[in-house]
Design a protein around this motif. Structure first.
Motif, short mmCIF file in Angstrom:
data_model
loop_
_atom_site.label_atom_id
_atom_site.label_comp_id
_atom_site.label_asym_id
_atom_site.label_seq_id
_atom_site.Cartn_x
_atom_site.Cartn_y
_atom_site.Cartn_z
N TYR A 15 0.84 -1.16 -0.07
CA TYR A 15 0.12 -0.04 -0.08
C TYR A 15 0.84 1.28 -0.04
N ASP A 16 2.02 1.18 0.76
CA ASP A 16 2.88 2.27 0.80
C ASP A 16 3.48 2.55 -0.26
N ASN A 17 3.82 1.65 -0.98
CA ASN A 17 4.69 1.83 -2.40
C ASN A 17 3.81 1.50 -3.66
N LYS A 18 2.77 1.76 -3.66
CA LYS A 18 1.65 1.32 -4.64
C LYS A 18 1.93 2.08 -6.15
N ASP A 19 2.61 3.31 -5.91
CA ASP A 19 2.91 4.44 -6.63
C ASP A 19 4.10 3.89 -7.47
N ASP A 20 4.85 3.18 -6.95
CA ASP A 20 6.23 2.82 -7.30
C ASP A 20 5.90 2.19 -8.97
N ASN A 21 6.63 2.59 -9.80
CA ASN A 21 6.18 2.02 -11.06
C ASN A 21 7.02 0.52 -11.22
N ASP A 22 7.81 0.50 -10.65
CA ASP A 22 8.67 -0.81 -10.63
C ASP A 22 8.26 -1.96 -9.33
N PHE A 23 7.07 -1.65 -8.71
CA PHE A 23 6.48 -2.55 -7.66
C PHE A 23 6.04 -3.67 -8.44
N PRO A 24 6.35 -4.93 -8.00
CA PRO A 24 7.23 -5.36 -6.80
C PRO A 24 8.42 -5.82 -6.97
N ASN A 25 9.12 -5.56 -8.37
CA ASN A 25 10.19 -6.46 -8.73
C ASN A 25 11.54 -5.63 -8.17
N ALA A 26 11.37 -4.40 -7.76
CA ALA A 26 12.70 -3.97 -7.11
C ALA A 26 12.53 -4.08 -5.39
N HIS A 27 11.25 -4.68 -4.77
CA HIS A 27 11.29 -4.73 -3.36
C HIS A 27 11.08 -6.00 -2.95
N PHE A 28 10.92 -7.11 -3.69
CA PHE A 28 10.50 -8.42 -3.40
C PHE A 28 11.59 -9.64 -4.04
N PRO A 29 12.02 -10.48 -3.44
CA PRO A 29 11.72 -10.89 -2.04
C PRO A 29 12.50 -10.15 -1.17
N LYS A 30 12.02 -10.16 0.05
CA LYS A 30 12.27 -9.28 1.13
C LYS A 30 12.23 -10.18 2.63
N THR A 31 13.55 -10.21 3.26
CA THR A 31 13.55 -10.94 4.50
C THR A 31 13.62 -9.92 5.54
N ILE A 32 13.03 -10.09 6.79
CA ILE A 32 12.84 -9.16 7.80
C ILE A 32 12.85 -9.98 9.16
N PRO A 33 13.92 -9.61 10.09
CA PRO A 33 14.16 -10.17 11.40
C PRO A 33 12.74 -9.63 12.06
N PHE A 34 12.04 -10.39 12.84
CA PHE A 34 11.04 -10.25 13.69
C PHE A 34 10.63 -11.23 14.63
#
Length: 110
Positions: free
Chosen positions: A46-65
């Motif tokens: 939702y926060d990156n929906k205006d990014d033309n390269d979404f999701p290619n530039a953002h995923f996969p993503k690993t986050i410690p939690f």
């Protein structure tokens, strides 16, 4: 003698039960972390929906939690013609995966 045997049996049963409880707790933690990954992915999209390269530039993503981590993958399923996000939660030896189909509608992405 009979009372001693019953006592030993109960103690050994309780010890065995404690050993099986640890993997169950780890699996539940991994599930909770995977669920948090889905929540994170929806908000992130939702926060990156205006990014033309979404999701290619953002995923996969690993986050410690939560003492473990989650890995988010995002893809388009050709058979169902819908977007899919997968979150794999890992906590110690346990892994759990959650998949959300029709992902873009949850994130209000056209």
């Amino acid at each position: 003698t009979l009372t001693s045997l019953l006592g030993v049996g109960i103690v050994s049963f309780m010890g065995a039960k404690q050993k099986t409880l640890v993997p169950q707790v780890q699996a539940y933690q991994a599930y909770a972390i995977a669920h948090a990954g889905i929540e994170f992915a929806v908000r992130y999209a939702y926060d990156n929906k205006d990014d033309n390269d979404f999701p290619n530039a953002h995923f996969p993503k690993t986050i410690p939690f939560g003492g473990g981590s989650f890995t988010i993958t995002y893809s388009y399923d050709e058979t169902t013609k819908s977007y899919v996000v997968r979150s794999e939660g890992v906590y110690q030896a346990a892994k759990r995966t959650i998949e959300l189909t029709n992902f873009r509608s949850y994130a209000n992405i056209p």
